[in-house]
Every structure is written in C-alpha cells, then in structure tokens.
Design a protein around this motif. Structure first.
Motif, short mmCIF file in Angstrom:
data_model
loop_
_atom_site.label_atom_id
_atom_site.label_comp_id
_atom_site.label_asym_id
_atom_site.label_seq_id
_atom_site.Cartn_x
_atom_site.Cartn_y
_atom_site.Cartn_z
N SER A 217 94.14 -23.37 -11.51
CA SER A 217 92.72 -23.02 -11.54
C SER A 217 92.47 -21.60 -11.01
CB SER A 217 91.90 -24.00 -10.70
OG SER A 217 92.30 -23.98 -9.35
N LEU A 218 93.44 -21.04 -10.25
CA LEU A 218 93.29 -19.67 -9.75
C LEU A 218 93.29 -18.65 -10.89
CD1 LEU A 218 95.64 -19.74 -6.61
CD2 LEU A 218 93.15 -19.89 -6.66
N GLN A 219 93.79 -19.06 -12.06
CA GLN A 219 93.82 -18.15 -13.21
C GLN A 219 92.41 -17.74 -13.62
OE1 GLN A 219 96.55 -16.83 -14.94
NE2 GLN A 219 95.02 -15.63 -16.03
N SER A 220 91.43 -18.65 -13.43
CA SER A 220 90.06 -18.37 -13.87
C SER A 220 89.45 -17.18 -13.12
CB SER A 220 89.18 -19.60 -13.66
OG SER A 220 89.08 -19.92 -12.28
N ILE A 221 89.96 -16.88 -11.92
CA ILE A 221 89.42 -15.77 -11.14
C ILE A 221 89.75 -14.43 -11.80
CG2 ILE A 221 89.48 -14.61 -8.89
CD1 ILE A 221 90.12 -17.30 -7.63
N ILE A 222 90.93 -14.33 -12.40
CA ILE A 222 91.36 -13.04 -12.97
C ILE A 222 91.20 -12.99 -14.48
CG2 ILE A 222 92.95 -12.56 -11.07
CD1 ILE A 222 95.23 -13.51 -12.88
N ASP A 223 90.75 -14.09 -15.09
CA ASP A 223 90.50 -14.07 -16.54
C ASP A 223 89.31 -13.17 -16.85
OD1 ASP A 223 92.55 -15.72 -17.27
OD2 ASP A 223 91.35 -17.55 -17.28
N LYS A 224 89.31 -12.59 -18.04
CA LYS A 224 88.15 -11.82 -18.48
C LYS A 224 86.96 -12.76 -18.66
CE LYS A 224 90.69 -8.13 -20.84
NZ LYS A 224 90.92 -7.44 -22.13
N TYR B 112 94.89 -8.85 -6.21
CA TYR B 112 94.46 -8.37 -7.53
C TYR B 112 93.28 -7.42 -7.35
CZ TYR B 112 91.01 -12.02 -6.67
OH TYR B 112 90.04 -12.81 -6.10
N SER B 113 92.86 -6.81 -8.45
CA SER B 113 91.64 -6.00 -8.46
C SER B 113 90.76 -6.46 -9.61
CB SER B 113 91.95 -4.51 -8.58
OG SER B 113 92.64 -4.25 -9.79
N LEU B 114 89.45 -6.32 -9.43
CA LEU B 114 88.48 -6.73 -10.44
C LEU B 114 87.57 -5.56 -10.78
CD1 LEU B 114 87.33 -10.24 -9.12
CD2 LEU B 114 88.89 -9.78 -11.02
N LYS B 115 87.26 -5.41 -12.07
CA LYS B 115 86.29 -4.42 -12.53
C LYS B 115 85.12 -5.18 -13.15
CE LYS B 115 89.49 -2.61 -15.03
NZ LYS B 115 90.21 -1.78 -16.03
N THR B 116 83.91 -4.86 -12.69
CA THR B 116 82.73 -5.59 -13.17
C THR B 116 81.67 -4.61 -13.65
OG1 THR B 116 83.12 -7.39 -11.60
CG2 THR B 116 80.93 -7.25 -12.58
N PHE B 117 81.23 -4.79 -14.90
CA PHE B 117 80.09 -4.06 -15.45
C PHE B 117 78.93 -5.05 -15.54
CE2 PHE B 117 83.85 -1.92 -17.02
CZ PHE B 117 83.54 -0.58 -16.91
N ASN B 118 77.74 -4.58 -15.16
CA ASN B 118 76.57 -5.47 -15.28
C ASN B 118 75.35 -4.68 -15.71
OD1 ASN B 118 74.76 -4.82 -12.74
ND2 ASN B 118 76.88 -4.87 -12.01
N SER B 119 74.47 -5.35 -16.40
CA SER B 119 73.20 -4.74 -16.79
C SER B 119 72.17 -5.85 -16.95
CB SER B 119 73.33 -3.95 -18.09
OG SER B 119 73.69 -4.83 -19.16
N SER B 120 70.92 -5.50 -16.73
CA SER B 120 69.86 -6.51 -16.84
C SER B 120 68.54 -5.83 -17.17
CB SER B 120 69.73 -7.32 -15.54
OG SER B 120 69.35 -6.49 -14.47
N PHE B 121 67.64 -6.63 -17.71
CA PHE B 121 66.27 -6.18 -17.98
C PHE B 121 65.35 -7.36 -17.70
CE2 PHE B 121 62.48 -5.74 -20.58
CZ PHE B 121 62.11 -4.42 -20.35
N TYR C 278 80.27 -8.30 -17.35
CA TYR C 278 81.63 -8.35 -17.91
C TYR C 278 82.61 -8.05 -16.79
CZ TYR C 278 85.90 -6.87 -20.28
OH TYR C 278 87.21 -6.73 -20.66
N THR C 279 83.61 -8.92 -16.61
CA THR C 279 84.60 -8.79 -15.54
C THR C 279 86.00 -8.84 -16.13
OG1 THR C 279 83.12 -9.87 -13.97
CG2 THR C 279 85.43 -9.73 -13.36
N SER C 280 86.85 -7.92 -15.68
CA SER C 280 88.27 -7.95 -16.07
C SER C 280 89.10 -7.61 -14.84
CB SER C 280 88.55 -6.93 -17.18
OG SER C 280 88.28 -5.62 -16.73
N SER C 281 90.40 -7.93 -14.89
CA SER C 281 91.26 -7.74 -13.73
C SER C 281 92.48 -6.89 -14.09
CB SER C 281 91.73 -9.09 -13.19
OG SER C 281 92.54 -9.75 -14.16
N ASN C 282 93.10 -6.34 -13.06
CA ASN C 282 94.41 -5.69 -13.19
C ASN C 282 95.08 -5.68 -11.82
OD1 ASN C 282 92.98 -3.73 -11.84
ND2 ASN C 282 93.06 -2.22 -13.47
N ASN C 283 96.27 -5.11 -11.75
CA ASN C 283 97.03 -5.04 -10.49
C ASN C 283 97.22 -6.42 -9.86
OD1 ASN C 283 97.04 -2.17 -10.71
ND2 ASN C 283 95.03 -2.09 -9.71
#
Length: 762
Positions: free
Chosen positions: A502-509, A453-462, A483-488
């Motif tokens: 339980s492997l579903q939790s890895i690719i869940d948003k 699979y592939s994962l896209k992660t956006f992050n920000s902090s202050f 924020y994390t989402s998956s595709n492929n």
C-alpha cells in the motif's frame, strides 16, 4: 535530629506565612480577603437571589489578591522582589508582572460599595430594600460584609407610548410590537435602557439619522397600585429639530484617493464620473466605478437606513484596498429632509513586499521553520483585485517519534488573484457586510523526505468565498486540479513497499480534477457566552465530469489523462467543537470529527493525500502522528526502519479538554482523546483494518496533561500523554490502564508521548 526537624518546621511555617501574604502588611491595616453578601430574601425566589448575588459580586471593588489553597503567590513574589529602582529588568518583571501588590482593607470604601449595592437592587425593582455594610477582621486579614433586606419587588402594571400625531411618535408607537418591556414582569432599569436602545435602532432603520436614545424619557409611577409601576414613554420636549425629521438619501459622493494629511473636499479637483446612484470624484481615475457599485448599497430616494449604512462601510473596509474609510452625512442645501452621503477613502500602498519567518507544526507531528517572501498588488486591474505571488522554503523535523531523522525539506511558490466580487456567467449577489471574493490559484511544491523519496505537486483552482455574516462562511472551488509525481525513491523505501504494497500509492502519479465546498459556522468571537460552538462541514468531489466525458466505470482498467489515471471519489468531513465557559479563565473544550471517503468509477482507492489520518500533536496525543489504525491493525509491528503514515477511508475522532489559567501567561490542561480510522474493505496486507459493527471496540483512547504558554503573539503548547486503550490487543486485551507505571523506566519510554506544538489543538 530533633533540632533539624524543628528548624525545618520553622522554615516551612515562615514560608507559609510569606505565601499567605500577611507578613508585610502595615501596622494598623489588614489584608483584604474579599467580601460576603448576606441577603434576606423574603418572598424572592432562590434562583433570583443567586443571580442578584452573582451580579453584585462583579460590581464590588476592589478585587482581592488571587489565592490558591489559601496561598497568595502574587504577594509572595511582590515581596520577594523587594525595592525596585528601575522600570525594567528581572526584579521589575518579578515584582510587577509576576507579583501583585497586596490589596489592603484601607483601600476598601464601604460606603461607596454600599451605595453601589443599594443602587443596583433599587434598579431591579426593590424600591423598599435596605443595605448595611461592615467589616470583620481576624489576625492580619479582613473581610467586608454587605447585608441586604430585599422586601417586595415591583412589577410593571402598564406601558404607555406617545400618542400625538407626529411622524416620530407614530414610528415609536409602531416599534412597540417587539418591545422588551412586558406587563407583569419585574421592574428593571437595564431592561428600560435596552428598550430605549431598541427603539432608537428601529428609528435609525426608518430615516431618523439624528435621533438619539437619550431623547426618550421613561417616567415611572409607583403610586398606581401596591408593588406595581406604570411606565410612560415620552419624547423629551427640547430635542434638536433634526432629530424629528425622517430623512431620505439624495446624492452619494465617493472620494477614492483621499489623503487625510493633504486633502480637503474643497481642494480636490472635481473630475467626476456620475452614475445612477453615486458620483466618483477621482482626478487620477485610480479605481473603476464597479468597486463602488458593488459596495455602496444606498439608492437615491430611499429612507436612510443604519443597516445599509453599516453594510456599505464594512464592504469598503473588507475590500482590503483602503487604509482609512471615513464617512459623513450632510443635510442637502435645497431639500431639508434629504441627506447627501460622502465617502472619503485613503488607499493602501498599491504594491508591497513582505518577508516572514515562521515556526510551525503539522498534523504529522513534525515541527520546523519556513521562510516566505510575498509580493502583492492591491489594485491590479483598477478594480481592487489583489494579485499576490509568494515563494517559500522550509525544513520540518520530528522532535520525537520513530520518524526522527527522516526530515522533510520543502520549497515552492504560489500565485493568487482575488476579485472582490463574483466572476460568473450566472448573476450572483451577496447582501452581507462582507465583500464576496472570486479566487484563482496556481502553485507548485517540491517536497523531499530524506532517505525515502521526493514529491512534485502542481495545483490550481478557481472558486468563490463569501460570508453571510461574521458567523457563517462559505468556500466553493468550482475547479480544483492537483497533479503529483515522485522521483528519487530510495532503496529503503522500495524495500518497505515489498513488505507493505500500500506504500506504493504514496509515490504513484496522481491526478485530481474536481470540486469542493465547505461551510463554517462559529460564534467563538462572542466572549461573554456560556457556550460557544464551531462547525465546519466539507464536501469534495473528483473525477465525475471526466468520467462522463471519457466513459470511465472500471477501476481495474482506469481511463487516463496525459497517461495518468485520474481519481474519482466523493469525500465528506464534519467537525464540531463546543466550548463551555465556567468563567474567563476556565473552560471545557470538546471536539468530534467524522469523515468518510468513497472511491468509485475510475478509482479503487482514495488518493493518498485525500485519505484520513489520526494521532499526533493535534489529534490523539497519546499516540505517534499518523500511527493509529486502520481498525485493529498494528502498524508498529510491521516495520523497524520508519513509521509509515497509516491511512484510511473512514474516520471518527473525539477530544475533550479542561483548560484553566494557572498563573499569568501560563495555562494548564487535562485532556482525553479517542478515535480511529478504518478501511471500507478487507485488506490482506492490513488484517483487521476494515470497518465493522465492532468499530467502537477498536477505538484508541489516551489521556494526559499539558501547559500552554500564551505570549499573545504566540501560543507554545506542551502536552504529555499516555494511552489508556490501544485499538489492537496487547497481551490479549485492549485496555492498558492496569499497565500504567510511572516508576517503570521501560513503561515511560514506550508509553509517555511528549508533544511540542504551536497553538491550541482545537
């Protein structure tokens, strides 16, 4: 057959002689093998005699060649290299880097060492001691001997401080409160020197800028009583007039764009900005005065103080904006008891770009490379703000393990803006030598796990980071969003989800909106301590504010933000390390990690990226990365395609490692690791995974040996480990010690784990 045996014996004997280092000792000389100290202690306590002997061992020179079981490999390689004609090449490296020249008895100055020994014991109060030096030779080897007769140790009967009415004398007398000199304690010259330094430091806190500890004289009277001395502390008669003046701060001048090669104070244009406590002389107006208001701690009219002096310098240096920070104090032309302070600051280039290639390993037992491009602006808004923008790409592969072939490709970027002060609606101050930072971050990462699979992660902090001192550091992210989402997602991975839901939790948003804090304490920078420690504690909270706003309290019907359920949990993790140093080359390093995560409200489980994992190159090295647990669950028996990351809500891990130097840049280690992870609740999918009162019986235990190649710029680590105990039962039991068989190929294949990593595990 007999002849070959004799030849072998002769060869071995010749090798032993060469390794012993005596084969090429010049005629009439000897190989110096060290020294012996023989102390006739008299009435001196045994513990004190041992301490004296230990300290004398560090003073006597020269130091003999290193030996191992009677062999001296350094001399062997030195002789093996033969004559070297060039200052480079293999023979030069072998002779002078690997090898070492034999230390000869002719290089030992017995009379000099005798004087060193005699001087040392007299400085410890043994005024009537006597020392003899001699040598003993046997064959081609020689040893030096030093015989010491201690007699009685003198003790302090009385201590007298200056009695005159000058300000300097009064301040010295006031400083006696915390004196290290104590009546009844043995005379010790080092303690007297420490007392002079202590008084000098106290005077520096009270305005005596030009005073020096050498201006203090301690007279010793050994006639006052039998085996006792009187100490009389005096100020030397002829000291500079400045040394006796108690100075106050007058004006503070700052030159923030000073060029050491081009500028002098005289040729600077005097365009200045005058504030309450300092004046900024800066014809280019490159920096805002707020930088110096937060960094310079002197106030006009207060006594000069060395602590304030050092704090101000450290703050200017840790801004990260100036290449050179120079400072001087001058007596004011009108007021002879006042000082003007001058700060000459040479800025670093405002903008820079850096390209770096890295070799790295991670906790999942993956090794790889990464290319980084970093651009930075060190004075973005003229307040020493650091803006950095980076882009990266990398490849990670598993050298050994069931995930071999499931490579990870990563690319992304990050932007950081750091203010060298607290940015807050509430007034916050830090009085330490380190400038506090406010940091804002935004980033993106794309991660492709081939065949999965592939994962896209956006992050920000202050948030904020600040150090109380060099040992204590705080980090607080007031806002942390991910924020994390998956595709492929591949058919292979989907088929594995069918077997392990339980492997579903890895690719869940996943959406994390929270706050985290960490505190670090360490004294590992202190090199001469017997015990060093490191502690890091972290707390992570997510979703609580959103839960209050949206009324989330049911994990079976979670509230969403932009269609994504947000995570709500509390997580804590604590790590403690202890280093016991036998000497500079040998130590025992130990580590314990305890962690727990609790989902609640809007969540039934911790987000996958916040769960705990165990096993791998920097964890329990006798097991594959992230393959242990949870509990007594055996994840290896579930899938044949790839090894999924086993995760849990709770973690306990312990490691201890004996480290020692084998030779030059090669260091060795023997280690034992133990630990496991657990789920809070029972899982139908993973039987035995939940925490229970029997959790100690579910610990995985492994041991092994390793080599560390310390190249100064890089530490390459290799570890070979095998399990002693599995958390799951094997043939009806957990301990597998009786199954160890290094001669069995199948056992080696199943149990020997090779770890290749960069850096120490802890």
């Amino acid at each position: 057959m007999k002849i070959s045996k004799y030849i072998s014996l002769i060869y071995i004997g010749s090798l032993l002689v060469n390794c012993s280092g005596t084969s090429k000792i010049p005629e009439g000389d000897f190989l110096y093998t060290g020294h012996k100290i023989l102390i006739e202690k008299g009435t001196t306590a045994k513990s004190k005699v041992k301490k004296i002997e230990s300290e004398l061992n560090d003073l006597i020179r020269p130091i003999p060649n290193k030996s191992f079981l009677g062999f001296r490999p350094g001399i062997f390689f030195y002789n093996l290299a033969g004559e070297v004609k060039k200052d480079k090449g293999f023979k030069y490296w072998l002779k002078y880097k690997v090898g070492e020249a034999p230390v000869l008895m002719s290089a030992v100055n017995l009379d000099y060492n005798k004087d060193v020994v005699q001087n040392y014991i007299e400085n410890r109060g043994f005024f009537n001691a006597a020392t003899k030096a001699d040598s003993i030779s046997k064959g081609k080897k020689a040893t030096a001997t030093y015989e010491i007769k201690l007699q009685n140790q003198y003790k302090i009967k009385s201590i007298e401080y200056p009695k005159d009415s000058t300000v300097l004398s009064k301040e010295i007398t006031l400083a006696r409160k915390n004196s290290v000199l104590k009546i009844g304690k043995p005379y010790n010259l080092d303690v007297i020197k420490t007392e002079r330094s202590r008084i000098d430091a106290k005077l520096k806190e009270r305005g005596f800028y030009y005073f020096n500890e050498d201006y203090l004289l301690v007279q010793v009277d050994s006639t006052v009583a039998k085996h006792e001395v009187a100490l009389i502390l005096k100020i030397k008669k002829e000291i500079p007039a400045k040394a006796a003046i108690q100075y106050k701060i007058n004006d503070v001048y700052v030159y923030p764009s000073f060029n050491l090669k081009r500028d002098t104070v005289a040729n600077r244009k005097q365009d200045s900005i005058k504030l309450e406590n300092f004046t900024v002389i800066d014809n280019n107006t490159v920096f805002k005065p707020i930088i110096f208001d937060k960094s310079l701690l002197f106030k006009k009219g207060e006594l000069y103080n060395r602590t304030t002096h050092n704090l101000s310098l450290n703050r200017l240096i840790t801004l990260g904006t100036f290449k050179f920070v120079n400072n001087e104090f001058k007596v004011n032309d009108r007021f002879k008891d006042q000082l003007d302070a001058y700060y000459y600051l040479t800025p670093l280039p405002k903008k820079s770009i850096q390209v770096e290639a890295l070799a790295k390993t991670n906790t999942a037992n993956y090794s790889g490379t990464e290319l980084n491009i970093n651009w930075s602006n060190r004075n973005t808004f003229k307040g020493a703000e650091l803006l950095s923008i980076s882009a990266f790409s990398g490849l990670e592969v598993q050298v050994s393990g069931q995930n071999n072939g499931f490579n990870v490709y990563r690319f992304g970027g990050e932007a950081n803006l750091v203010w060298p002060r607290f940015i807050s609606p509430v007034r916050m101050n830090s009085g330490s030598a380190y400038v506090p930072n406010t940091k804002a971050t935004i980033g993106y990462e794309y991660q492709l796990r081939t065949k999965l699979y592939s994962l896209k992660t956006f992050n920000s902090s202050f948030g904020y980071s600040w150090k109380e001192n060099e040992r204590k550091e705080h980090n607080l992210n007031v806002v942390n969003i991910a924020y994390t989402s998956s595709n492929n997602v591949s058919d292979l991975y989907l088929s594995q989800i069918a077997a392990s839901p339980s492997l579903q939790s890895i690719i869940d948003k996943q959406l994390i909106f929270g706050t985290n804090y960490s505190y670090t304490y360490t004294n590992t920078m202190l090199k001469n301590k017997k015990n060093n420690i490191y502690f890091k504690g972290s707390l992570d909270f997510s979703g609580n504010a959103l839960s209050l706003l949206l009324g989330a309290n049911d994990s079976s019907d979670p509230k969403t933000v932009f269609g994504v359920p947000f995570s709500q949990y509390t997580k804590a993790e604590f790590e403690f390390r202890h280093y016991y140093n036998f000497n500079s080359e040998t130590k025992i390093a130990s580590r314990i990690i305890v962690g727990a995560g609790l989902p609640y409200g809007n969540s039934n489980n911790l987000p996958f990226i916040k769960q705990f994992f165990i096993g791998g190159t920097s964890s329990i090295r006798a097991f594959r990365a992230r393959s242990i647990g949870p509990g007594s669950f055996n994840g290896n028996a579930v899938t044949n395609s790839f090894l999924p990351d086993q995760s849990g809500d709770l973690k306990l891990e312990f490691s201890t490692e004996l480290r020692t130097q084998i030779y030059s840049f090669v260091k060795g280690a023997v280690f034992v690791d133990a630990g496991n992870i657990w789920l809070r609740n029972k899982s139908v999918e993973k039987p035995g995974a939940e925490i229970s009162s029997q959790f100690l019986n579910q610990l995985a235990v492994g041991t092994g040996v390793g080599l560390r190649f310390d190249f100064s710029f890089l530490v390459l680590r290799t570890d070979l480990a095998f399990p002693l105990r599995t958390p799951y039962e094997t043939n009806g039991k957990n301990w597998v010690v009786d199954k160890i068989d290094f001669t069995d190929r199948s056992w080696r294949k199943e149990n020997l784990i090779f770890n290749l990593a960069i850096g120490y595990p802890f």
